[in-house]
Design a protein around this motif. Sequence first.
Motif, PDB file in Angstrom:
ATOM      1  N   ASN A   1      73.704  69.157  33.542  1.00  0.00           N
ATOM      2  CA  ASN A   1      73.224  68.330  32.440  1.00  0.00           C
ATOM      3  C   ASN A   1      71.757  67.957  32.723  1.00  0.00           C
ATOM      4  O   ASN A   1      71.209  68.315  33.769  1.00  0.00           O
ATOM      5  CB  ASN A   1      74.150  67.122  32.210  1.00  0.00           C
TER       6      ASN A   1
ATOM      7  N   GLU B   1      70.985  66.138  35.934  1.00  0.00           N
ATOM      8  CA  GLU B   1      71.171  67.003  37.104  1.00  0.00           C
ATOM      9  C   GLU B   1      69.989  67.966  37.264  1.00  0.00           C
ATOM     10  O   GLU B   1      69.551  68.237  38.384  1.00  0.00           O
ATOM     11  CB  GLU B   1      72.486  67.776  36.978  1.00  0.00           C
TER      12      GLU B   1
ATOM     13  N   GLU C   1      69.809  57.897  33.124  1.00  0.00           N
ATOM     14  CA  GLU C   1      70.392  58.041  31.785  1.00  0.00           C
ATOM     15  C   GLU C   1      70.514  56.663  31.160  1.00  0.00           C
ATOM     16  O   GLU C   1      70.996  55.736  31.801  1.00  0.00           O
ATOM     17  CB  GLU C   1      71.796  58.661  31.875  1.00  0.00           C
TER      18      GLU C   1
ATOM     19  N   TRP D   1      73.846  65.048  23.640  1.00  0.00           N
ATOM     20  CA  TRP D   1      73.820  63.798  24.416  1.00  0.00           C
ATOM     21  C   TRP D   1      73.924  62.562  23.547  1.00  0.00           C
ATOM     22  O   TRP D   1      73.854  61.441  24.046  1.00  0.00           O
ATOM     23  CB  TRP D   1      72.540  63.731  25.266  1.00  0.00           C
TER      24      TRP D   1
END
Length: 366
Positions: A34, A37, A48, A123
């Motif tokens: 993601n 990462e 995030e 997201w």
Amino acid sequence: MQLLGRVICFVVGILLSGGPTGTISAVDPEANMNVTEIIMHWGYPGEEHSVQTGDGYILGVHRIPHGRKNQFDKGPKPVVYLQHGFLADSSNWVTNIDNNSLGFILADAGFDVWMGNSRGNTWSRKHKTLSVSQDEYWAFSFDEMAKYDLPASINYILNKTGQEQLYYVGHSQGCTIGFIAFSQMPELAKKVKMFFALAPVLSLNFASGPMVKLGRLPDLLLEDLFGQKQFLPQSAMVKWLSTHICTHVIMKELCANIFFLICGFNEKNLNMSRVDVYTTHCPAGTSVQNMVHWTQVSTPGYRWAQVSTLGYRWAQVSTLGYRWVQVCTLGYCWAQVKLVLGKVGAGQAREPPSIALLHTCPRQKQ
Ligand SMILES: *[C@@H]1O[C@H](CO)[C@@H](O)[C@H](O)[C@H]1NC(C)=O
Ligand SMILES: *[C@@H]1O[C@H](CO)[C@@H](O)[C@H](O)[C@H]1NC(C)=O
Ligand SMILES: *[C@@H]1O[C@H](CO)[C@@H](O)[C@H](O)[C@H]1NC(C)=O
Ligand SMILES: *[C@@H]1O[C@H](CO)[C@@H](O)[C@H](O)[C@H]1NC(C)=O
């Protein structure tokens, strides 16, 4: 259908012929990561954040608070906010290698980098009360991204960082929603120090290319084809195709060509070794309604102000009449549009006439 059959045979043939001879390259580990990462994979700090909009959508916002070299710098860093385009997501700013991704370059240059995600993409699929299985969830277009997503994200970031202004970098639709939001909400515009518009879109009157042709289909047909909910989400199937098909030497070319078809041809600017990383993150999905709204915009002869009074077939239509001229009164936009003029042709949505319109519009007294 016949063509589809041939393509499938071609694909299967190539896959079978490849076999164990080593023509299949390994999947890049980043293809399965993601955004956070990926950021950490390159040695940067990644965060995030969840931002709730005025109408209940919960957006994922990614942050690279500092670069690898400047983590001990004292004092507040200038904040830059990066906003992706149609069907895209925040991964756009970090899917090249470190010295070639705008997100990383800005972090190393001393910026506090924030990367937004529009409602409905990979997201940003949460809502206070609605679920993605409901039609109501998908009843939005770039109108709402401008009206709700942008102010919520910008206000959240300024609050978190304690700063009063940020730099705004938009790409494509990310510029469109910036133009809409900053022209309609002067209070919000004051929070933007400078607006950098990459491949800005004000109108599709002069655009060409397959996506625009798809957009010329009647609304009803689009709905028949894609339903009323989401359009091209990053699904298990896309991911499978990307990691199994696009890693194949010959298929890589095909996958790259699909990219060129949609985004415009530019071989020099596409790293063929990373096609699987790109395609496992983009397309990241949007609503069919957004696609349809763009369709209306791209209908020859319509201008923005008319589009918004067309009367949308679905619920929750914005009745705002966008007055683009107002954007020019903000001053900063005028200057930056001049800056990017030479680079507009990167995609197939070429819009020199509308940019020129903005460009030549006189600077008004504040
Ligand atoms: C991304 O991956 C990190 C580390 O595995 C995880 O903590 C985080 O929840 C993931 N984020 C999303 C949005 O899936
Ligand atoms: C970025 O890094 C790659 C590989 O380390 C190198 O080949 C390339 O020249 C670098 N590009 C720039 C612009 O520094
Ligand atoms: C951020 O928002 C919170 C809650 O609304 C508020 O208490 C705080 O003072 C804000 N911080 C800044 C720096 O504006
Ligand atoms: C292209 O991607 C490969 C694989 O990630 C990388 O090794 C190479 O340095 C990249 N090239 C450029 C010019 O960024």
